[in-house]
Write an enzyme that holds these catalytic residues in place. Sequence first.
Site, PDB file in Angstrom:
ATOM      1  CB  SER A  21      -0.964   0.005   1.188  1.00 48.31           C
ATOM      2  OG  SER A  21      -0.265   0.030   2.383  1.00 48.31           O
ATOM      3  CG  ASP A  22       2.452   5.106  -1.651  1.00 49.11           C
ATOM      4  OD1 ASP A  22       3.592   4.894  -1.204  1.00 49.11           O
ATOM      5  OD2 ASP A  22       2.055   6.224  -2.017  1.00 49.11           O
ATOM      6  CB  THR A  23      -0.686   6.732   2.811  1.00 50.76           C
ATOM      7  OG1 THR A  23      -1.301   5.487   3.131  1.00 50.76           O
ATOM      8  CG2 THR A  23      -1.595   7.862   3.304  1.00 50.76           C
ATOM      9  CB  SER A  53      -3.440   2.895  -3.651  1.00 52.99           C
ATOM     10  OG  SER A  53      -4.013   4.017  -4.273  1.00 52.99           O
TER      11      SER A  53
END
Length: 195
Positions: free
Chosen positions: A76-78, A113
């Site tokens: 995931s990435d924020t 995501s």
Amino acid sequence: MLKEKLENFKIILASGSPRRQQFFIDLDLDFEIRLKQIEEIYPDHLKAHEITDYLAILKANAFEGELFENEILVTSDTIVWHKNKALGKPKDYDDAFQILKTLSNETHEVITSVCFKTIKKTTVFNEITKVTFSNLSDDSIHYYLKNYKPFDKAGAYGIQDWIGFIGVSKIEGSYTNVMGMPTNKVFNYLLNLNK
């Protein structure tokens, strides 16, 4: 609940984030952590969720050819998206101060995501939460930076920290998303595997 559902799968979390790891523990998941160093660079033309989708998939693709039949890799990435600009982790103290000054008395979006990868397919989804800060005084920003050192956090803050208690006046959407993972979406995705 998910443990029984996923007993034939092996969940792999490719994240060094203590918060994401804790979410998986709190979701009652059996999982293992596998880490790879990834250069998180994305094309300049990408905007908002396109950036986090791209980076979550980039992180997953680093494991291409290494997964077994029953393994589900989660990456995931924020980012914090504000005034048509992605705010990542601050470079240093001064950068963190400027970021929080920019967010003060404004509404921004926190976009996360999450990518699920198996040997058969790759699925990515994203969640957007709107966060509004009240007016943050310089003193309160300095106090926060000196005592909580949020230099590993996108947007230079953690909503679960002191600054979230005193500064956040409104939130629209998933709270856990602001902490780095939309846990309700992750739970429902895993619950509905093979349906």
